[in-house]
Design a protein around this motif. Sequence first.
Motif, mmCIF file in Angstrom:
data_model
loop_
_atom_site.group_PDB
_atom_site.id
_atom_site.type_symbol
_atom_site.label_atom_id
_atom_site.label_comp_id
_atom_site.label_asym_id
_atom_site.label_seq_id
_atom_site.Cartn_x
_atom_site.Cartn_y
_atom_site.Cartn_z
ATOM 1 N N GLN A 1 19.730 29.035 13.374
ATOM 2 C CA GLN A 1 21.134 29.201 13.008
ATOM 3 C C GLN A 1 21.217 29.851 11.637
ATOM 4 O O GLN A 1 20.737 29.313 10.652
ATOM 5 N N LYS B 1 11.451 21.414 7.096
ATOM 6 C CA LYS B 1 12.640 20.806 6.494
ATOM 7 C C LYS B 1 12.299 19.656 5.566
ATOM 8 O O LYS B 1 13.013 19.386 4.591
ATOM 9 N N ASP C 1 15.753 23.011 14.111
ATOM 10 C CA ASP C 1 15.509 21.570 14.046
ATOM 11 C C ASP C 1 14.375 21.203 13.104
ATOM 12 O O ASP C 1 14.353 20.096 12.559
ATOM 13 N N ASP D 1 16.952 15.481 2.702
ATOM 14 C CA ASP D 1 18.227 15.570 3.404
ATOM 15 C C ASP D 1 19.154 16.543 2.680
ATOM 16 O O ASP D 1 19.037 16.776 1.489
ATOM 17 N N GLY D 2 20.094 17.065 3.406
ATOM 18 C CA GLY D 2 21.052 17.973 2.792
ATOM 19 C C GLY D 2 21.399 19.105 3.707
ATOM 20 O O GLY D 2 20.733 19.369 4.716
ATOM 21 N N ASP D 3 22.440 19.813 3.356
ATOM 22 C CA ASP D 3 22.947 20.919 4.159
ATOM 23 C C ASP D 3 22.538 22.230 3.495
ATOM 24 O O ASP D 3 22.986 22.524 2.382
ATOM 25 N N PRO D 4 21.690 23.041 4.153
ATOM 26 C CA PRO D 4 21.266 24.315 3.546
ATOM 27 C C PRO D 4 22.429 25.208 3.149
ATOM 28 O O PRO D 4 22.282 26.042 2.251
ATOM 29 N N ALA D 5 23.584 25.038 3.799
ATOM 30 C CA ALA D 5 24.734 25.867 3.460
ATOM 31 C C ALA D 5 25.315 25.511 2.096
ATOM 32 O O ALA D 5 26.093 26.297 1.524
ATOM 33 N N GLU D 6 24.931 24.350 1.556
ATOM 34 C CA GLU D 6 25.445 23.924 0.257
ATOM 35 C C GLU D 6 24.480 24.224 -0.885
ATOM 36 O O GLU D 6 24.803 23.967 -2.047
ATOM 37 N N TRP D 7 23.323 24.746 -0.560
ATOM 38 C CA TRP D 7 22.321 24.984 -1.568
ATOM 39 C C TRP D 7 22.515 26.342 -2.245
ATOM 40 O O TRP D 7 23.234 27.216 -1.737
ATOM 41 N N ILE E 1 22.777 31.093 8.144
ATOM 42 C CA ILE E 1 23.832 30.650 7.230
ATOM 43 C C ILE E 1 24.100 31.655 6.111
ATOM 44 O O ILE E 1 25.115 31.575 5.434
ATOM 45 N N TYR F 1 18.206 28.111 9.759
ATOM 46 C CA TYR F 1 17.432 26.894 9.987
ATOM 47 C C TYR F 1 17.479 26.524 11.453
ATOM 48 O O TYR F 1 18.366 26.963 12.207
#
Length: 977
Positions: A728, A876, A770, A881-887, A730, A768
Motif C-alpha cells: 500500500q 516493520k 503486512d 507500532d505506529g502509522d507510516p503515514a504519520e512519520w 503512502i 507498506y
Amino acid sequence: MNLVWHQHQPLYYKNADGIYTRPWVRVHATKDYYDMAALVKDYPNVHLTINLTPVLLRQLEDFSQNGAKDLYWAYAEIPVEALTIEQKTFLLTRFFDANRDNIVARFPRYLALLEKRGGADSESIAKALQSFTDQDFRDLQVWFNLAWFDPMFLEEEPLKTLVTKGEGFSEEDKQIVFDEARKIIQEILPLHKEMQDNGQIQVITTPYAHPILPLIYNSDLAAVGNPQADLPARFSWPNDAITHLQKSVDIYQVNFGQPPEGLWPGEGSVAQEIIPLVSKAGYAWMATGEPVLAQSLGIGSFTRNSQETVQQADDLYRPYYVTQGDHRVAVVFRDGTLSDKIGFEYSQRDAETAASDLMQRLENIRLRLKEEGAQGPHLVSIILDGENAWEYYPNDGKAFLNAMYRNFSESQTVKTITPTEYLALFPEQRELEQLFPGAWFSPNYDTWIGEAEERTAWEYLGKVREHLAKYDLTQKRTTTPEKLALAQDFMYLAEGSDWFWWYGSDQDSGQDEYFDLGFRALLKGVYESLGDEPPAFLDVPVIPLRPAAPEQPMGEPMAVVADGLIGEAEWSNAAVYTDSQSNLLKIGLDSQNLQLALQVSDLAILSGGVGIYLSTPKATVRYPFAYRPDNAAADDFVGLSASHLFFWKDAKLSAFLASEDGWVENGTAGAGYLGADGLEIQIPLSTLGESLEAGDDVRLVVVAGEGAAAFPAEGPAQIILPELGATQEIMAVEDPAGDDHGPETYTYPTDAVFVPGTFDIETFNVGYDDNSVVFTFRMAAPITNPWGSTANLSLQTFDVYVDIDPGAGSGSRLLLGGRNAALQAGDGWDVAIWAEGWYPEIFTADATSGEIKSFNLDYKIIVSPEKNTVSLRVPKEVFGDGDPAEWGYAAMVLSQDGFPSTGVLRVRDVAAENSQWKWGGAPEATNATRIIDLVWPADGAQTQEEMLSGFAASSLPIGDLAADDLAQIELLRVNSE
C-alpha cells in the motif's frame, strides 16, 4: 614504537603439475620481500619486526632451491610462435595485473600495450588477439615480469639495460629477467637472518597454513562475537591447531637457526582458549588488533577525538599478559588508524607530508598519555601487510619509507623497538582476565565464518577431516606413513584462512570461483593421497555458479494459459534464455505462479522427463545432484544446490523436497502441458514455502532428459521476486531531473563507471504491507554493478531516515558518518536505513540521548536494472507500532566508496576538483556535505540546493562541529505534499 611488516602470503597455490597458479610469491619477492628488509639497513637506529609465514617460507625455498615456477613465468618463457590461442588470451587478460598508474604507466611501452588491448572484456580481448603482433606479445611477456621488480633493481644491471631498451625484446631477454628473479629470491632469507642476527630486526612467524587458529580449535567460538552467525556443525580439531603451531616452529628453526619468540596468528585471530597452545609451542608474545582489546576490557571500542587520537591511550598502548592455567603469553594490540593510514591513505599524499603526519599523530598520542598521567614507557603498535600497499604509492613507496625511517631515527621522543626488546626492558605489565575471541580488525570472525557459503565450506572441511581421522586417529584404516603425511599436509593447507576470506558476501576478489576451485582441490588431495576416490560433493562448488544473463529480462507480471501453446504475446514479459542449439527457456511470474516454457529443437529430448530444480533463500536443506526416476544413485551436479524439484513426465508434475541423502517425493503440484510448441510448466509460488516474499533470490535450472545439458546453459537463472501488488503506497515524490549535483556545484568523477544520471533520483516512494515498510528509488540511468556486489549495487549508497514522531525533537539530528548534514531543529530520526552493496545496515537512535546503535536485523535490497529501481524492504518490527503515514522521511543518494576517509561511513569524498575516483565542486570547508541528490519535490518551500549549501563554511575538524553547523535537511511528510 613497534612496527611490524606482515609478509603474509597465506595460500599455497601449487597445482598437480607442480606449477604455482598465481605469481604473487615470486613478484612480491622481487618487488617487496627483499627491499623491505634491505631498506631499513640504511637506518641502523630503527628496529622493527618482519613476519614471514611458513607457507611463504616454503614457497620461497621452492623457488630458490628447487627451480619452481609459476604459471605466469611458464607462459612468459614460451616462444611467441608456440603460444596457443588460449595462452595468448591468458596473457592479454592477466599480464596487466598491476597498478595502472604506479607500475604499468611508469613504462611507456607497457602502457602502450595496455591501451592497445583496451578493456579486459571478451570483445576487447578478441580484437586484441587479432591486432597484437608477435613482438607485442613478446614485449608483454617481458614487461609483466620486469615491471614487478623493485625500482632499485631496475636501476642496476642487468635489468637497467632492459628498461632502457623498452621494447623489441628477444627471447634471450626473458632469461635475463628470470635469472635475476631467481637470484633475488635466493637472497631474501639470508638477508633476514643476517639482520636478525645483527639485532636490527626481529623475524616472527604465523601458524603453518595461516589458519584462523581459534576456529580450528573450536568453530563454536565464532558465536561469542556474533551470536547470529550461521555456523556449521562444530569443527573442533585441537590437535590440528597444535600441529600448525609446531610446524611453524620447526620451519622457522630450519631457516633461522633459533626458535621463534613472536607470533602473528593468521589474521591476528586470537582467543583465550588458544593461550596454552601458543605457550606450549614456545611463543612468548603474539599480536592482534585493538577491537579485541576493547572487548576484552569491556569498553566496546576505543574512541578518538577530532584529530583521531585515542582517548584511552594508556589502555591501548601497552602489552598485556594473558594467562590460562599455567601458561602465559604477552599480547600487543595494533593501532588500527595508524596502520591503515600507511596501508591505504598515505599513498595519496606527498611522501614528506605523510611521514610528518605520522610523526604528529605519534606526538598527539604522547601528549594524550601525558594528559592522562599515564606511567610509561608505552608501546604503540603499527602492524600491516608489508607487500600490498606499495604498488599504490609512487615509486613503490620509497620516498615515504625513507622519510618515515629518517624521522624515526632523528626523533627525540619516539624510539622504535621490537616487542621482545620491549618486554625484556619492561617485563612488568598488566594482566587481561579474558582475551576476547576476534581478529585484527573485528571483535569476531565474521569474515571467515557466519554466512551460508562459509558454513558450506566449513562443512566440506569437516567431512574431509572426519574421513582423514579414520586413518590418523582411530586407526580404523591403514596406509603408509608417506601417504598419511601427504594427506595431512593437504588437510592443513585447506585449513588456511584465505579460502574462507573469499567466501560469502563480505569480500570479493572478482574471481572467487578460482579460490573455491583451489580449496576443493586441496580437499580432494586428501583422498587422492590416501588412494581413495574423492566424494562427489567435492565437485559441487561452494560458491553458486554465477547466474546466466537472459537475452531479455523479466518484465511485469504476466497472464499465461498453461496449455502447451506458447504464444508470443502471452510470453512477451518473460525472461528469455537461448542456448547454442536455439533452444529457448522462458520464465515469467503472475501473482500466484511461476511460469516456465521450454521450446526445444527436438521434442524427443523431453521424453525422459524434465526436472525443474529451484533454490529458495530460506531453505535449510539442499541437494545438488540430479533426480533419477529409477532411484539409482546420482552424482551429476545439476548446476546449483536445490531445495525443491518439480519433475515432469507423462503429463504428471511431481514435487520433491531436498534431503541430506537425495530427493523425497512430496506429492504433486502445479501442472505441465506438452504441445506442438513445447512444454509449459506452472508452479504455484506457495509450494516454494510460505516465507517467500518480494526481494527473495530464487535460482532455477531446468534439466531435460537423463544426462542432457541444463537450461540455461551458462548457469542458473536468477529470479528476484518482485512486488506483486500487495504494497500500500503512502508517499510518492517526483524529484527534479538533473539535480545530481548536491548543492548545485558537484561534478561526477571521471572514471567511465560514473555514467551521467547514475546518481539522479527521479522518484521516491514509500509503502507498506503486512510485514515490511518499503522504500523505492527510481534512477535516471541504468543501475549497474561494475564491482560485483552480491546486492547488485556497486556505485550508489542510499540513505533513508525515518522520524516516527516528527517535531518532538527526539532521536538524532546528525545523519550518519560522513554525510555532513543534519535534520532541522525540532526533528530527529529514530531509524536510519543504510543501503549499499556490501555492508547494508539499519541504525536506531536513542530517543533521549540520540546515541546511534546498529539494529541487528537483515533487510532486503531489491535492484531492478530493467526498471532502474532500488527497493528497500525493511521489517516493520524495526519501527515499532505506529502509522507510516504519520512519520517524517529524509532520503538521498551518495556515492559508495570501499576506501573512505576516516570516520566516513563508506561514501565517496567530494574535492575541489573532480578526478578518477573523487567528486568535484566542494567548497573549501570540512563540513561540506557528501550528498549527491536529496529527495525533494520541485515545488518545495526551499530547494535541495538551498538546503545542501545552507551552512557556514568551517575549517574545524568535523568532530568539533554540531548539528547546526551542517546542512539542514527538512523532512518529507505525507500530509505536506
